[in-house]
Design an enzyme around this catalytic site. Structure first.
Site: not given
Ligand SMILES: NC(=O)c1ccc[n+]([C@@H]2O[C@H](COP(=O)([O-])OP(=O)(O)OC[C@H]3O[C@@H](n4cnc5c(N)ncnc54)[C@H](O)[C@@H]3O)[C@@H](O)[C@H]2O)c1
Ligand SMILES: O=C(O)[C@H](O)COP(=O)(O)O
Length: 544
Positions: A232, A261, A279
């Protein structure tokens, strides 16, 4: 028929179950502006979005029919979850459905940054054959620091190991054992800073993680470190990052997500050491089908059968726990409905006590069902399990829940007590193995009553003949008695009678009852949904 509005780019294949369902009408409006969305949102029961549609509190004011907001993805930071909760709207997401896509994008970004592929590509397609400017670095034997060892962080760590990297992981939930199993080391943030050649972020954006990578943290990092953020925007302070790159301390960054964004900041976009994607972490055919499919199926389940799996604004329970808790959840709402009728006022204070087996269980949902039962008496259909606690706070009602080790004589026992001024009403209830739900206490009287739709509570003098008089009066009015229970605290003092009846009492019958000599008070107590209430599923009929 349920109407579903789909904004943002959501996979058609993933939406198939909704398109094919005879009770659902799906409408796609991928490019709506706020004003347009505001004008139409009131027509829909469900809304499916990705990260682009901002579901704000203002928008939700117009969403009169909305029951479900589905995020086809993980992060719900574009949705005002508090505002949705206040309106009793369920917010669901598809955790895990895009884990692999985001994992692979993270590795793609790390490799692209290490070998400067985007920069080399740009020059080559521009007609230059520059073999000198793009000498990269290898991942082999380098240290990767993973901040956030959840689903994506874990998958990234596993794959990075296959490149021969040493992995350090920081997550408040990461244990030594899990780290060891994954062939990595559990580390502190400082150790990650000191030792990592690459640092990848995989936490959500929270108050705690906002600006986690700031000037101070960057100053502790190893010179030449490279950052990857596919989590994020905002977790890395962009200005601090640019400063550290300009100072030659940080060698590069690969960013998929940004503080704002779409990103427009030239300090990021024109920096030769920063590579960016818009993204795209979840943008694979497979992930998009999966997220859309998961939320579509869940929308159908919620609207048709009132069963919830991945709600962001509801306590989560495993299927097994939910099955175990089911009889208590059903009883809990009736306990709430009864106690508020008994008090005859909206309470200012609620006390919930759990005993026996219930102290070992996750009772948060059970607490909500009791509170829903209490509030629905005055607030009616506007209360559901999603907004019950929120409405309670709004009404200024305090509540306290306690789990007690003392023995109340039942294998499981819940007691709900509510107060207004100097008046208190109390209901105790249990689920008897093999016999089902029972109300076993009304105020200080011990009884044994199965919850039924129509109950009559009579307070009377403990003298001979009272049962006969009440029975024959009800007979005169053609009211059939199902069961009758008496309870007393002292012989000859005040006693109570609880009767289950086949139909609701009219005010006329209540008046006639109160004329019986020795009868102090007669009160009709009504319970909702008793017939549909005990057959099995988590009850959320108010969401329908
Ligand atoms: N770029 C994209 O398109 C995209 C796609 C999918 C997910 N994401 C993002 O990726 C991130 C992770 O997703 P996920 O599915 O692995 O989530 P998840 O909930 O499985 O894992 C998140 C982890 O972060 C840890 N955490 C929380 N606060 C913390 C801190 N201060 N220090 C260290 N660790 C901490 C939690 O304990 C947890 O284990 C989320 O922000 C999600 O929105 C982005
Ligand atoms: O949190 C998520 O699932 C990712 O950031 C993906 O976002 P998007 O669906 O807009 O690609």
């Amino acid at each position: 028929m349920f109407k579903v509005l789909v904004t943002d780019g959501i996979s058609d294949t993933g939406l198939k179950s909704l398109f094919d369902h005879p009770n659902f009408i799906v409408e796609r409006q991928p490019t709506l502006k706020f004003e347009e969305l505001k004008n139409i949102i009131g027509d829909y029961e469900a809304l499916i979005v990705r990260s682009q549609t901002k579901v704000s509190a203002e928008l939700l004011q117009y969403a009169d029919k909305l029951k479900v907001i589905a995020r086809a993805g993980v992060g719900v930071d574009n949705i005002d979850v508090n505002a949705a909760t206040g309106k009793g709207i369920i917010v669901i997401n598809a955790p895990g459905a895009n884990t692999i896509a985001a994992t692979e994008h993270t590795l793609a970004m790390m490799l692209s940054m290490a070998r400067m592929i985007p920069q080399a590509h740009k020059k080559t397609v521009g007609g230059e054959w520059d073999r000198n400017s793009f000498k990269g670095v290898e991942l082999y034997k380098k240290t990767l620091g993973v901040i956030g060892m959840g689903k994506i962080g874990t998958e990234v760590a596993k794959r990075a190991k296959s490149f021969g990297m040493n992995i350090l992981g920081y997550d408040p939930y990461l244990t030594e054992e899990r780290a060891e199993k994954l062939g990595m080391k559990k580390a502190s943030l400082d150790l990650i800073a000191r030792e990592s050649d690459f640092i990848t972020i995989h936490t959500p954006l929270t108050n705690d993680t906002k600006g986690l990578v700031n000037d101070e943290y960057l100053s502790k990092t190893k010179k030449g470190v490279r950052f990857i953020n596919v989590a994020r925007g905002g977790i890395i302070d962009e200005k601090a990052l640019v400063r550290a790159i300009q100072a030659g301390h940080v060698a590069g960054a690969a960013l998929d997500v940004f503080e704002k964004e779409p990103v427009a900041d030239p300090a990021l976009l024109d920096n030769p050491n920063i590579i960016v994607t818009p993204h795209l972490g979840a943008s694979t055919v497979e992930a998009q089908e999966k997220v859309a499919q998961e939320v579509s199926e869940e929308i159908i389940e919620i609207l048709e059968t009132q069963s919830i799996r991945n709600a962001v604004n509801m306590p989560q329970m495993s299927g097994e726990t939910q099955q175990k808790m089911q009889p208590y959840l059903l009883l809990g709402e009736h306990v709430g409905q009864l106690v508020v009728q008994l008090l005859k006022h909206a309470p200012s204070k609620i006390e919930i006590n759990y005993y026996g087996d219930l102290i070992e269980e996750d009772t948060e949902l059970l607490t909500r069902t009791m509170i829903k039962g209490i509030l629905s008496y005055h607030l009616s259909d506007s209360v559901n399990l999603i907004n019950a606690l929120h409405l309670l706070k709004e009404q200024g009602v305090s509540y306290n829940v306690q789990k007690n080790a003392s023995n109340k004589g039942f294998a499981n026992y819940m007691e709900l007590s509510i107060t207004k001024g100097s008046e208190t009403a109390k209901i105790g209830a249990t689920v008897l193995n093999g016999y089902g739900a029972r109300i076993v206490k009304i105020n200080d009287y011990r009884i044994d009553v199965r919850p039924e739709s129509h109950l009559l509570l009579v307070k009377h003098q403990d003298v001979p003949g009272m049962i006969g008089k009440v029975g024959s009066l009800l007979g005169d009015y053609q009211i059939n008695i199902g069961t009758m229970q008496v309870g007393r605290t002292t012989v000859g003092g005040e006693a109570i009678m609880v009767l289950t009846l086949d139909k609701q009492l009219t005010p006329e019958v209540i008046r006639a009852l109160t004329l019986i000599n020795g009868l102090n008070e007669a009160q009709s107590l009504e319970l909702d949904n008793v017939d549909s209430f005990y057959p099995g599923r988590l009850e959320l009929e108010k969401i329908k």
